[in-house]
Design a protein around this motif. Structure first.
Motif, PDB file in Angstrom:
ATOM      1  N   GLU A 140       0.814  -1.213   0.000  1.00  0.00           N
ATOM      2  CA  GLU A 140       0.000   0.000   0.000  1.00  0.00           C
ATOM      3  C   GLU A 140       0.851   1.269   0.000  1.00  0.00           C
ATOM      4  OE1 GLU A 140      -2.492  -0.742   3.377  1.00  0.00           O
ATOM      5  OE2 GLU A 140      -4.029  -1.708   2.146  1.00  0.00           O
ATOM      6  N   LYS A 141       2.053   1.179   0.566  1.00  0.00           N
ATOM      7  CA  LYS A 141       2.967   2.334   0.570  1.00  0.00           C
ATOM      8  C   LYS A 141       3.853   2.358  -0.676  1.00  0.00           C
ATOM      9  CE  LYS A 141       4.759   1.404   4.589  1.00  0.00           C
ATOM     10  NZ  LYS A 141       5.595   1.488   5.825  1.00  0.00           N
ATOM     11  N   ASN A 142       3.600   1.423  -1.621  1.00  0.00           N
ATOM     12  CA  ASN A 142       4.392   1.310  -2.855  1.00  0.00           C
ATOM     13  C   ASN A 142       5.841   0.937  -2.593  1.00  0.00           C
ATOM     14  OD1 ASN A 142       2.269   2.084  -4.741  1.00  0.00           O
ATOM     15  ND2 ASN A 142       2.457   4.131  -3.850  1.00  0.00           N
ATOM     16  N   ASP A 143       6.099   0.362  -1.426  1.00  0.00           N
ATOM     17  CA  ASP A 143       7.445  -0.116  -1.111  1.00  0.00           C
ATOM     18  C   ASP A 143       7.689  -1.470  -1.784  1.00  0.00           C
ATOM     19  OD1 ASP A 143       9.941  -0.106   0.161  1.00  0.00           O
ATOM     20  OD2 ASP A 143       9.166  -1.313   1.814  1.00  0.00           O
ATOM     21  N   LEU A 144       6.613  -2.208  -2.061  1.00  0.00           N
ATOM     22  CA  LEU A 144       6.668  -3.464  -2.816  1.00  0.00           C
ATOM     23  C   LEU A 144       5.749  -3.346  -4.017  1.00  0.00           C
ATOM     24  CD1 LEU A 144       6.397  -6.157   0.033  1.00  0.00           C
ATOM     25  CD2 LEU A 144       8.460  -5.512  -1.235  1.00  0.00           C
ATOM     26  N   ASP A 145       6.128  -4.016  -5.123  1.00  0.00           N
ATOM     27  CA  ASP A 145       5.277  -4.013  -6.320  1.00  0.00           C
ATOM     28  C   ASP A 145       4.177  -5.059  -6.225  1.00  0.00           C
ATOM     29  OD1 ASP A 145       6.856  -2.052  -7.744  1.00  0.00           O
ATOM     30  OD2 ASP A 145       8.373  -3.621  -7.957  1.00  0.00           O
ATOM     31  N   LEU A 146       4.552  -6.241  -5.768  1.00  0.00           N
ATOM     32  CA  LEU A 146       3.629  -7.375  -5.690  1.00  0.00           C
ATOM     33  C   LEU A 146       3.874  -8.135  -4.395  1.00  0.00           C
ATOM     34  CD1 LEU A 146       4.061  -9.053  -9.222  1.00  0.00           C
ATOM     35  CD2 LEU A 146       2.043  -7.808  -8.452  1.00  0.00           C
ATOM     36  N   ALA A 147       2.823  -8.772  -3.909  1.00  0.00           N
ATOM     37  CA  ALA A 147       3.000  -9.661  -2.764  1.00  0.00           C
ATOM     38  C   ALA A 147       1.971 -10.777  -2.817  1.00  0.00           C
ATOM     39  CB  ALA A 147       2.874  -8.900  -1.452  1.00  0.00           C
ATOM     40  N   LEU A 148       2.410 -11.956  -2.438  1.00  0.00           N
ATOM     41  CA  LEU A 148       1.513 -13.102  -2.267  1.00  0.00           C
ATOM     42  C   LEU A 148       1.133 -13.093  -0.788  1.00  0.00           C
ATOM     43  CD1 LEU A 148       0.526 -15.500  -4.051  1.00  0.00           C
ATOM     44  CD2 LEU A 148       2.374 -16.842  -3.053  1.00  0.00           C
ATOM     45  N   VAL A 149      -0.160 -12.888  -0.481  1.00  0.00           N
ATOM     46  CA  VAL A 149      -0.550 -12.673   0.915  1.00  0.00           C
ATOM     47  C   VAL A 149      -1.793 -13.480   1.287  1.00  0.00           C
ATOM     48  CG1 VAL A 149       0.397 -10.335   0.962  1.00  0.00           C
ATOM     49  CG2 VAL A 149      -2.011 -10.659   0.349  1.00  0.00           C
ATOM     50  N   SER A 150      -1.927 -13.718   2.592  1.00  0.00           N
ATOM     51  CA  SER A 150      -3.190 -14.189   3.157  1.00  0.00           C
ATOM     52  C   SER A 150      -4.018 -12.928   3.373  1.00  0.00           C
ATOM     53  CB  SER A 150      -2.956 -14.900   4.487  1.00  0.00           C
ATOM     54  OG  SER A 150      -2.143 -16.035   4.309  1.00  0.00           O
ATOM     55  N   ARG A 151      -5.075 -12.786   2.595  1.00  0.00           N
ATOM     56  CA  ARG A 151      -5.755 -11.494   2.620  1.00  0.00           C
ATOM     57  C   ARG A 151      -6.712 -11.369   3.805  1.00  0.00           C
ATOM     58  NH1 ARG A 151      -9.596 -11.320  -2.781  1.00  0.00           N
ATOM     59  NH2 ARG A 151     -11.188 -12.804  -2.143  1.00  0.00           N
ATOM     60  N   ASP A 152      -6.825 -10.132   4.296  1.00  0.00           N
ATOM     61  CA  ASP A 152      -7.642  -9.858   5.469  1.00  0.00           C
ATOM     62  C   ASP A 152      -9.010  -9.290   5.128  1.00  0.00           C
ATOM     63  OD1 ASP A 152      -6.580  -7.566   4.437  1.00  0.00           O
ATOM     64  OD2 ASP A 152      -5.872  -6.751   6.342  1.00  0.00           O
ATOM     65  N   ASN A 153      -9.256  -9.021   3.842  1.00  0.00           N
ATOM     66  CA  ASN A 153     -10.604  -8.631   3.420  1.00  0.00           C
ATOM     67  C   ASN A 153     -10.770  -8.964   1.936  1.00  0.00           C
ATOM     68  OD1 ASN A 153     -10.239  -6.195   1.619  1.00  0.00           O
ATOM     69  ND2 ASN A 153      -9.237  -5.403   3.465  1.00  0.00           N
ATOM     70  N   PRO A 154     -12.009  -9.127   1.467  1.00  0.00           N
ATOM     71  CA  PRO A 154     -12.255  -9.618   0.105  1.00  0.00           C
ATOM     72  C   PRO A 154     -11.761  -8.706  -1.010  1.00  0.00           C
ATOM     73  CG  PRO A 154     -14.218  -9.854   1.473  1.00  0.00           C
ATOM     74  CD  PRO A 154     -13.247  -9.025   2.250  1.00  0.00           C
ATOM     75  N   SER A 155     -11.477  -7.447  -0.707  1.00  0.00           N
ATOM     76  CA  SER A 155     -11.023  -6.529  -1.752  1.00  0.00           C
ATOM     77  C   SER A 155      -9.504  -6.487  -1.877  1.00  0.00           C
ATOM     78  CB  SER A 155     -11.551  -5.115  -1.465  1.00  0.00           C
ATOM     79  OG  SER A 155     -11.014  -4.628  -0.250  1.00  0.00           O
ATOM     80  N   ARG A 156      -8.827  -7.314  -1.095  1.00  0.00           N
ATOM     81  CA  ARG A 156      -7.360  -7.262  -1.052  1.00  0.00           C
ATOM     82  C   ARG A 156      -6.767  -8.129  -2.155  1.00  0.00           C
ATOM     83  NH1 ARG A 156      -5.494  -3.581   2.154  1.00  0.00           N
ATOM     84  NH2 ARG A 156      -6.267  -4.492   4.095  1.00  0.00           N
ATOM     85  N   GLY A 157      -6.550  -7.554  -3.328  1.00  0.00           N
ATOM     86  CA  GLY A 157      -5.888  -8.268  -4.408  1.00  0.00           C
ATOM     87  C   GLY A 157      -6.786  -9.249  -5.136  1.00  0.00           C
ATOM     88  N   THR A 158      -6.163 -10.079  -5.959  1.00  0.00           N
ATOM     89  CA  THR A 158      -6.849 -11.091  -6.765  1.00  0.00           C
ATOM     90  C   THR A 158      -6.755 -12.444  -6.082  1.00  0.00           C
ATOM     91  OG1 THR A 158      -6.290  -9.913  -8.808  1.00  0.00           O
ATOM     92  CG2 THR A 158      -6.914 -12.229  -9.020  1.00  0.00           C
ATOM     93  N   LEU A 159      -7.908 -13.031  -5.766  1.00  0.00           N
ATOM     94  CA  LEU A 159      -7.927 -14.319  -5.079  1.00  0.00           C
ATOM     95  C   LEU A 159      -7.333 -15.405  -5.963  1.00  0.00           C
ATOM     96  CD1 LEU A 159      -8.820 -16.075  -2.656  1.00  0.00           C
ATOM     97  CD2 LEU A 159     -11.021 -16.367  -3.836  1.00  0.00           C
ATOM     98  N   LEU A 160      -6.428 -16.201  -5.397  1.00  0.00           N
ATOM     99  CA  LEU A 160      -5.784 -17.288  -6.127  1.00  0.00           C
ATOM    100  C   LEU A 160      -6.296 -18.655  -5.679  1.00  0.00           C
ATOM    101  CD1 LEU A 160      -2.092 -15.983  -6.070  1.00  0.00           C
ATOM    102  CD2 LEU A 160      -3.782 -15.725  -7.902  1.00  0.00           C
TER     103      LEU A 160
END
Length: 288
Positions: A140-160
């Motif tokens: 969110e701070k643009n310190d990383l381009d991409l991350a594979l994460v355990s998301r904390d809400n349904p709008s967080r990225g593309t579900l894999l």
């Protein structure tokens, strides 16, 4: 015995319907009418001689044969895209700052990077291994381009995919037999920690937090030493530790929603675009 060739258009329509969940939702991605998509699926089913999808009023479900074909279809389409990129795609250069928790690195990230790195030597990948709770704010701070994460809400990225969570202990200690269960947990914001405590609370099972660590290695050490049991992602359980469950008096855990999360600043970067799409194509498992 001769077999009918599987046409790329048929496979594209099939994958589009699986990913979109229905014929009507798939029309946009393949730029065809609903009737045309239906015809493509019929031709594909005739070619393989099997029923691939059971079409309901709201969504379509894969048959066992459809599930088997889906893996082949994705590989064929990916290889076709790679061949096109080799002859017509632009050379990728630059840097991609990528984040991944330790849990997911070996099993999920390795096959993606094995595909990416040999083909795009002009792209430098900076890999950061941290917990999802640390990676998300960095994206969110643009310190990383991409991350594979355990998301904390349904709008967080593309579900894999959904990653199962499991209780883990060392069989030689059997500390799960204790009246007050000693547990090892991650930091207070961790979804795994919340899941563990919620599960124990639902059971009314007494517990005590005896160990805190933000690293997977620390959690493993706590379990190996007989200090505590812990909650791990299933993909990260070492073979010498025991997965615990109902037999040991432990209730089920909610699975993690794993997504690829992208920074706003990285939009328009060809290298990030390609790696993002490769992560999605490689790791996404249809929920239909």
């Amino acid at each position: 015995m001769s077999y009918q060739d599987l046409q790329l258009d048929w496979l594209k329509s099939f994958v589009a319907v699986v990913d979109a969940g229905s014929l009507s939702n798939a029309t946009t991605s393949v730029h065809r009418s609903q009737s045309a998509v239906s015809m493509q699926l019929k031709k594909l089913e005739n070619a393989v001689g099997r029923k691939l999808l059971v079409r309901g009023s709201r969504h379509s479900e894969l048959t066992a044969e459809g599930q088997m074909l889906l893996g082949y279809a994705r590989r064929i389409l990916d290889l076709h895209s790679e061949a096109q990129a080799a002859f017509h795609g632009e050379a990728l250069v630059g840097q991609v700052k990528l984040g991944v928790p330790d849990d997911y690195a070996a099993k999920y990230l390795t096959p993606v990077l094995r595909n990416f790195a040999p083909r795009f030597g002009g792209v430098e990948i900076e890999l950061n291994c941290e917990q999802s709770t640390s990676l998300i704010p960095r994206v969110e701070k643009n310190d990383l381009d991409l991350a594979l994460v355990s998301r904390d809400n349904p709008s967080r990225g593309t579900l894999l995919f959904h990653e199962p969570m499991v209780w883990v202990g060392a069989s030689q200690f059997e500390i799960w037999r204790r009246e007050t269960l000693p547990i090892a947990v991650y930091e207070s914001t961790s979804l795994a920690r919340r899941s563990a405590i919620h599960s124990l609370a639902l059971q009314g099972k007494p517990y005590k937090v005896v160990y805190n660590s933000s690293s997977l290695a620390g959690q493993i050490a706590a379990v190996e030493s007989g200090l505590a049991i812990a909650v791990f992602t299933q993909c990260s359980v070492p073979p010498h530790l025991e997965i615990l469950g109902e037999e040991q008096g432990l209730g089920p855990l909610e699975p993690m929603e794993v997504s690829v999360y992208r920074s706003k600043k990285s939009k328009g970067s060809p290298a990030v675009d390609y790696l993002h799409d490769l992560l999605v194509r490689t790791l996404r498992i249809s929920a239909v």
